[in-house]
Motif scaffolding. Sequence first.
Motif, PDB file in Angstrom:
ATOM      1  N   GLY A  23       0.852  -1.179   0.000  1.00 51.33           N
ATOM      2  CA  GLY A  23       0.000   0.000   0.000  1.00 51.33           C
ATOM      3  C   GLY A  23       0.885   1.225   0.000  1.00 51.33           C
TER       4      GLY A  23
ATOM      5  N   LEU B  81      -1.701  -1.557  -3.859  1.00 52.45           N
ATOM      6  CA  LEU B  81      -2.632  -0.435  -3.734  1.00 52.45           C
ATOM      7  C   LEU B  81      -1.855   0.853  -3.871  1.00 52.45           C
TER       8      LEU B  81
ATOM      9  N   ILE C  72      -6.987  -3.386   4.804  1.00 55.35           N
ATOM     10  CA  ILE C  72      -6.588  -3.660   3.425  1.00 55.35           C
ATOM     11  C   ILE C  72      -7.780  -4.155   2.617  1.00 55.35           C
TER      12      ILE C  72
END
Length: 976
Positions: A59, A88, A175
């Motif tokens: 992420g 991400l 997440i």
Amino acid sequence: MTDIIKNELQSAILNGYVDQNQNYAADEFSPQLLNNSEQDTVWERIRTELNSCSGFTFGVAFITDDILTPLKVVLADLNSRGIQGKILTSNYLYFNHPKVFAELLKIPNVNVRIVRQPGFHAKGYLFQHAKQNYQSVIIGSSNLTRSALLRNYEWNIRFTSYAEGAITKQISTEISRTWTEAEPLTSKWLNEYKHLFAEKRVETVERIDRLNERKAVYSTDSVIAPNKMQQHALQKLHELRQTGEQRGLVISATGTGKTYLGAFDVIQFKPRRFLFIVHREQILEKSRSSFHKVLGGPASDYGILSGHHADKKAKYLFATIQTLSKLESLKQFDPDEFDYILIDEAHRTGSESYRRVLTYFKPEFCLGMTATPERTDDFNVYQLFDYNIAYEIRLQDALNEQMLAPFHYVGLQDYEYQGKLIDDKAPLRHLASEPRIDYVLQQLEYYGYSGDKVHGLLFCSRQKEAYELAKLMTQKGHPAIALTDETIKVREETIKMLENGEIEYIVTVNIFNEGIDIPCLNQIVMLRNTQSSIVFIQQLGRGLRKFPHKDYVTILDFIGNYKNNYLIPMALTGDKSRSKDNARAEVSMQPTIGISTINFTEIARQQIYASIQATKLDSLMEMRKDYQELKRKIGRIPLLIDFEKYGSIDPMVFANSNLFPNYYHFLLKMKEDIKLAPYQDQTLYFLTKELLNGMRSHELLLLRELEKNSLITEAKFTNLLHTEGCYVDNAVLKSVDAILSLEFFHVKAGKKFKSARYGGQPLVYHEEGRYYLNQQLLKMLDTNTSFKCLFNDVIKTGLTQARRFDHSTPFTLYQKYTRKDVCRLLNWKKDVSAPMYGYRVGRNACPIFITYTKDTSGKRKGENYENEFLSTSIIHWFTRSPRHLYSDEVQRLLQTDKTGKPVIKIHLFVKKSDAEGKDFFYLGESEIIKSSASEKIILGKNGREKAIVALDLRLKVPVQQRYYTMLTAGDDKINS
């Protein structure tokens, strides 16, 4: 296994957050602060986690394409193992270039989504370890950018959590939520983003500069000033001339500014007239322009002497050797016409034309510059410049100083035909086949390049292959032209086409190894065997010149089944030690050089390992070449310390060689005129084989003092040891006596005692509180200068080697030791290494030697029981058979004193495989986990049942991750 991991994790948490002195902490489980340093980088930690994970999620708000190349190498290996991941990211501030998303779309085993939530600024990396039921997390300040993972000052915390842990649940939930709400990265989304990015581009660039995440490599400063390394070189040149020397040599890697350095030195020297000599007319105009930028003054001061120009009266004259060396040209100048002469590409000065010029002119100072002084012929460029190496800037130094464009080297497997990798004997129809070129183009597309358009240079093995490859590449939509024997005009026109983007690739064999300057090159492709380290670096170096908007160069090396693959790690790191250990470590650890990265796919790595194993790096032929090269460099017979000083062969290669007992015998093989008596030879044999390694400096320090003074008291010797940082106790002092009296070696070696090889008499006597040399040795040192020189050379070199070791303790973590070394360093009275095998339980110490990895048959040694790392701090170990829990040997290992401490200290030594020779890495002291002790039954070779004891050993200091990876790579048992 699961219970062990849970216990390790609990202990690590207590160590990290409660009390580090009361709890153990395995490296992979303990909370750690991660940042970038010379010893470690955030990227190395992420790569290690990826290599052992079962899945991952990144992420990160910001991503730059300059880190994606090394990431793709790891992900390609994960893809072959069926491991998938998620990323991400965002369009926050429009930082991420559209090319980043385009590159991410190329990765088949990564699913990418774009977070819609405004202000997404996360920086986290999550790794699943499903088999062991835990997760590792890195969260902190590092985005997925080269600067953040390799160079910047960053703070990241790394921690682990069991699957049932609250923090795991929180992270997984967050997440999952963010992933569900995020938008998948698709080609359609990317096309829309490109338009938005173009509109926001100016604002984006300003924000990028403020964030310093993508700082330009190229600088266009109007004022040209010497960089740090050039300043050092200028100072050395000044000092050289101050000593009265008239010639000097600067060794400087391609692209490091040799021309500018020459101009700066001309300012420093202030010549009346200056002559610059080159071997190609194409270089003249650029050199003249560079000097004019630095020196200034009217353009009329700068002239050219070539086949097309004759500005003979210019103050600064730039000449081709072809024109200048003609007799009619030379006669137009007085011999002392120029008080400063600079020769570019000085390694070419062995030709008759250069010698004629250098014989004719008599300058006050002559400077030679070259990137590759090493020669394959008999010409000695060092001798020509009076052995005066004023300064040396090698490739690795230049990269660390950011003088060159950084590179991402990718070693990947070549194409397979008929189930076999391309090799030296592959026919042209396979080298230039359509399936191979499809495979190559697929890899070129996957790994990419810096910038919007590829400017590539491809090296292959044959001229016919070059033309066929260029033809096929063009047919498949990648315009390419082959250059081999074409005229200079054709070459220049083709280069211009590459620079202008009219073609994507130039395909060649070796005409561009040197003397060519194409700064825009952003992709170098090697489709040939590595013939030499010199050529490898020359070809790699073609892409290292800085250029606007070139953040890095991609080096793609297609590694086939070539016998010379072992040269690759040595060339990349500049390692000339001829040490197989070093070569293996470089391939395994894949080091970074500044912000340049070295990467190998798993199959390519195995190809190089096989080549290293099959090659005799220390063959007499290779050692002779290195010896002759160093002799040419320094102008005299090299000593062992010279190899250390000049970064050549590791002196231990001489000590470990079976070709000769000591360096004296090597010199005899080199036809040097040196004569020693038999006892002198035996003494050097002892010093070389037993003390040169520097593992314990006590004996070396005593011999050094005795050579100077012939006698030293116990008190003075003890004080010396304390001063030098050596540990001192009665046991080690008795051991020093046993070594130097040769009593330690009074063990059978064939029909004779081993001590007989070393002269059979003590070198040093220790009596009545004094140490002194034996009279014969003392007399030999006084009467034979050659022996004294070689004696002192071993002592000096041994003490230099000793700097690698911590002498406040018997063993140094991660250094390598043989069984014999361990006997000596444990202060045992005799060398009992011959019958030791896997371990030996002594009076107060037990060294354990483990060969970890599978043997060449593909089976681990001892199929019925396997020594196995359970974590970086625990190894599952088995005794020899037959052994029971009640066996005396086992009971002694389990025995503790009144305080509960083990009576026997266990020292653990591990090597990856038998291919690595007799040396083992020292991993430190370990203690038996008593609850793990259990008796097992195995089948012997004859099919009969035998009893053994299984024990878990806990290391006091967990194994550093890089060594753990090197030792266990390829072991499916430890991969999740």
